[in-house]
Design an enzyme around this catalytic site. Structure first.
Site, mmCIF file in Angstrom:
data_model
loop_
_atom_site.group_PDB
_atom_site.id
_atom_site.type_symbol
_atom_site.label_atom_id
_atom_site.label_comp_id
_atom_site.label_asym_id
_atom_site.label_seq_id
_atom_site.Cartn_x
_atom_site.Cartn_y
_atom_site.Cartn_z
ATOM 1 N N ARG A 15 47.328 47.410 48.322
ATOM 2 C CA ARG A 15 45.898 47.625 48.116
ATOM 3 C C ARG A 15 45.209 47.769 49.473
ATOM 4 N NH1 ARG A 15 44.350 43.264 43.302
ATOM 5 N NH2 ARG A 15 46.097 43.822 41.960
ATOM 6 N N ASP A 42 51.345 45.681 37.587
ATOM 7 C CA ASP A 42 51.090 44.498 38.415
ATOM 8 C C ASP A 42 51.831 43.238 37.972
ATOM 9 O OD1 ASP A 42 50.144 42.906 40.384
ATOM 10 O OD2 ASP A 42 48.037 42.968 39.800
ATOM 11 N N HIS A 45 51.941 38.614 39.865
ATOM 12 C CA HIS A 45 51.109 37.481 39.456
ATOM 13 C C HIS A 45 52.011 36.280 39.236
ATOM 14 C CE1 HIS A 45 47.044 38.988 38.853
ATOM 15 N NE2 HIS A 45 47.559 40.135 38.446
ATOM 16 N N TYR A 89 47.936 33.383 30.511
ATOM 17 C CA TYR A 89 47.234 34.614 30.894
ATOM 18 C C TYR A 89 48.192 35.689 31.433
ATOM 19 C CZ TYR A 89 43.661 37.220 33.659
ATOM 20 O OH TYR A 89 42.852 38.164 34.224
ATOM 21 N N TYR A 90 49.056 35.299 32.379
ATOM 22 C CA TYR A 90 49.895 36.299 33.042
ATOM 23 C C TYR A 90 51.313 36.348 32.479
ATOM 24 C CZ TYR A 90 46.147 36.462 36.527
ATOM 25 O OH TYR A 90 44.941 36.606 37.162
ATOM 26 N N ARG A 162 31.726 42.767 40.899
ATOM 27 C CA ARG A 162 31.959 41.430 40.341
ATOM 28 C C ARG A 162 32.573 40.594 41.449
ATOM 29 N NH1 ARG A 162 37.442 41.088 37.676
ATOM 30 N NH2 ARG A 162 38.509 43.003 38.310
ATOM 31 N N TYR A 164 34.788 37.131 42.552
ATOM 32 C CA TYR A 164 35.636 35.965 42.258
ATOM 33 C C TYR A 164 35.093 34.799 43.075
ATOM 34 C CZ TYR A 164 38.989 39.264 40.263
ATOM 35 O OH TYR A 164 39.591 40.225 39.511
ATOM 36 N N ASP A 193 33.530 35.246 38.543
ATOM 37 C CA ASP A 193 34.798 34.976 37.857
ATOM 38 C C ASP A 193 35.460 33.751 38.496
ATOM 39 O OD1 ASP A 193 37.286 34.989 36.656
ATOM 40 O OD2 ASP A 193 37.550 37.167 36.807
ATOM 41 N N GLU A 219 32.723 34.442 33.996
ATOM 42 C CA GLU A 219 34.056 34.595 33.395
ATOM 43 C C GLU A 219 34.962 33.411 33.741
ATOM 44 O OE1 GLU A 219 35.604 38.512 32.595
ATOM 45 O OE2 GLU A 219 37.241 38.057 33.983
ATOM 46 N N HIS A 244 39.286 36.236 29.115
ATOM 47 C CA HIS A 244 40.367 37.175 28.822
ATOM 48 C C HIS A 244 41.060 36.785 27.523
ATOM 49 C CE1 HIS A 244 40.398 38.989 32.899
ATOM 50 N NE2 HIS A 244 39.891 37.821 33.227
ATOM 51 N N THR A 294 41.066 44.118 33.453
ATOM 52 C CA THR A 294 42.053 44.871 34.222
ATOM 53 C C THR A 294 43.030 43.929 34.906
ATOM 54 O OG1 THR A 294 42.298 46.545 35.970
ATOM 55 C CG2 THR A 294 40.684 44.848 36.379
ATOM 56 N N THR A 295 44.222 44.426 35.197
ATOM 57 C CA THR A 295 45.072 43.742 36.167
ATOM 58 C C THR A 295 45.099 44.537 37.472
ATOM 59 O OG1 THR A 295 47.192 42.660 36.486
ATOM 60 C CG2 THR A 295 47.282 44.852 35.534
ATOM 61 N N ARG A 383 44.237 37.439 45.439
ATOM 62 C CA ARG A 383 44.547 38.867 45.560
ATOM 63 C C ARG A 383 44.221 39.401 46.954
ATOM 64 N NH1 ARG A 383 47.764 38.426 42.153
ATOM 65 N NH2 ARG A 383 47.916 40.584 41.528
HETATM 66 O O1 LIG Z 1 39.297 39.484 35.837
HETATM 67 C C1 LIG Z 1 40.352 39.062 36.311
HETATM 68 O O2 LIG Z 1 40.675 37.888 36.151
HETATM 69 C C2 LIG Z 1 41.232 39.953 37.068
HETATM 70 O O3 LIG Z 1 40.861 41.066 37.335
HETATM 71 C C3 LIG Z 1 42.534 39.396 37.496
HETATM 72 C C4 LIG Z 1 42.986 39.885 38.825
HETATM 73 O O4 LIG Z 1 43.853 38.943 39.400
HETATM 74 C C5 LIG Z 1 43.671 41.203 38.720
HETATM 75 O O5 LIG Z 1 44.714 41.070 37.812
HETATM 76 C C6 LIG Z 1 44.186 41.646 40.059
HETATM 77 O O6 LIG Z 1 45.400 41.797 40.196
HETATM 78 O O7 LIG Z 1 43.379 41.853 40.996
HETATM 79 MG MG LIG Z 2 38.786 37.549 35.073
HETATM 80 MG MG LIG Z 3 46.576 42.070 38.519
#
Ligand SMILES: O=C(O)C(=O)C[C@@H](O)[C@H](O)C(=O)O
Ligand SMILES: [Mg+2]
Ligand SMILES: [Mg+2]
Length: 389
Positions: A15, A42, A45, A89-90, A162, A164, A193, A219, A244, A294-295, A383
């Site tokens: 990224r 992805d 995680h 979640y993951y 958004r 985090y 978030d 979130e 989620h 999204t991931t 991330r």
């Molecule tokens: O809303 C969320 O929670 C995400 O977007 C999770 C992030 O960790 C996303 O999966 C990422 O890889 O950036």
């Molecule tokens: Mg989230």
């Molecule tokens: Mg992801």
């Protein structure tokens, strides 16, 4: 017609933040020479174990080869038996089911010469409002870097972001303050978030502190699967709460406990377009809002979500899929497009998802497997490539 083969290819794509995400490209072949493509997006995680891709290929071939590719419900049922839902979640099994279900949709669209959106319900809209993510601050010096991200992306047409939050509230506050003083009402903060990192009371304390800034929703302000905690939090704050959806049991418990206002639905986390459509229908039936999460997918995964979002009647909050803007490269010849902060749904004239693999790019970013190497829990939670302890 029958499925004749399946191929999985692993790519590792950095990224712009420096963080590298590993994805698996899925190809499902038929005896009529048509191939559907999907993405298990992805895998980078937690938890830090990895799937053996050669073994996974054998397992999936055993399930798929010989089946009629239009038997999407039947195949999903079998996939679910082999990769059951977990309350996490993951959960990687969901990523596997998502990639296969996506490739089946692309294949069905190509075989019918129709776009996937048209195949799953048509188009309520042809573009989806999205927001750009600002990854979690741990250090004050990251605030200026992130304000620069806002400046750059704002110039490109993204007016909604958004954030985090929750590891360094001084930095969270400094960032929100910086955005407000520089951009005023021109920039919208969609969400804070908490990513389940705080319990609901800690998240509430943090929210009180950050509530002097404008944002639209909050979130994941509780531990994973703390349905009562989310409910308590929700009754304390005015903002809508989103969470989620990672299993149908978890979604049912959130409905039963009246835990949220909005379901954040991503095919990757619920195990495919088929499952995501069910989750969106459950949101509709229970009178809850819905947004696309999204991931951070590549273009195939993002196109799949664009087709899904186009067909939903209850997508009533700004969505999150911006992966193709986050990565330094993609693996298709015609990446999805963003315009004025909207994700454009690939046209009706393009069969399937409307994506074409670029094998030069795949070769450039191909990696042998999903192994981890050395990476910290902080990097995975936030991330970023930030290695400072
Ligand atoms: O809303 C969320 O929670 C995400 O977007 C999770 C992030 O960790 C996303 O999966 C990422 O890889 O950036
Ligand atoms: Mg989230
Ligand atoms: Mg992801």
């Amino acid at each position: 017609m029958k499925i004749s083969d399946l191929k999985l290819t692993v790519v590792g794509i950095p990224r712009h933040t420096g963080f590298v995400s590993k994805h698996v490209i899925v190809e499902i072949m038929t005896d009529e020479g048509v191939t559907g493509i999907g993405e298990m997006s992805d895998f980078s995680h937690l938890p830090q174990y990895s799937l053996d891709v050669n073994d996974l290929t054998t397992v999936l071939k055993t399930i798929l080869v010989g089946k009629n590719p239009f038997d999407i419900s039947l195949i999903n049922k079998e996939l679910l038996s082999n990769f059951p839902e977990m309350m996490f979640y993951y959960e990687k099994g969901n990523f596997v089911r998502n990639g296969v279900d996506a490739a089946l949709h692309d294949l069905a669209g190509k075989l019918l010469n129709t776009s996937v959106a048209d195949f799953i319900g048509g188009r309520v809209k042809d573009k989806i409002k999205v927001c750009y993510p600002i990854f979690r601050h741990r250090f004050m010096e990251e605030v200026e870097e992130n304000l620069e991200v806002v400046r750059t992306r704002f110039k490109q047409g993204f007016d909604t972001f958004r954030l985090y939050v929750g590891k360094n509230l001084d930095a969270d506050e400094a960032f929100l303050d910086g955005v407000k003083s520089e951009f005023g009402s021109k920039v919208i903060i969609k969400s804070l978030d908490f990513s389940h990192l705080l319990d609901w009371k800690q998240a509430w304390q943090a929210t009180k502190r950050l509530s002097k800034y404008d944002f639209q929703l909050i979130e994941s302000p509780a531990a994973q699967n703390d349905f009562e905690g989310l409910h308590h939090f929700r009754l304390k704050v005015d903002h809508p709460i989103s969470e989620h959806v990672w299993s149908f049991r978890q979604q049912y418990e959130m409905i039963r406990h009246d835990s949220v206002d909005i379901f954040n639905i991503s095919p990757i986390f619920i195990g495919g377009l088929t499952a995501a459509r069910k989750a969106a229908a459950a949101a509709e039936v229970s009178g809850k809002g819905c947004l696309l999460g999204t991931t951070q997918e590549l273009s195939i995964g993002t196109a799949a979500m664009a087709h899904l979002g186009a067909s939903l009647v209850n997508l009533n909050f700004t969505s999150d899929p911006t992966g193709p803007e986050l990565y330094v490269s993609d693996i298709v010849k015609n990446p999805v497009k963003y315009e004025d902060g909207y994700l454009l749904v690939p046209g009706r004239d393009k069969p399937g998802f409307g994506m074409e693999l670029d094998w030069d790019l795949i070769e450039k970013y191909r990696v042998p497997d999903l192994s981890w190497g050395s990476i910290s829990v902080h990097q995975l939670q936030d991330r970023t490539a930030q290695t400072k302890a």
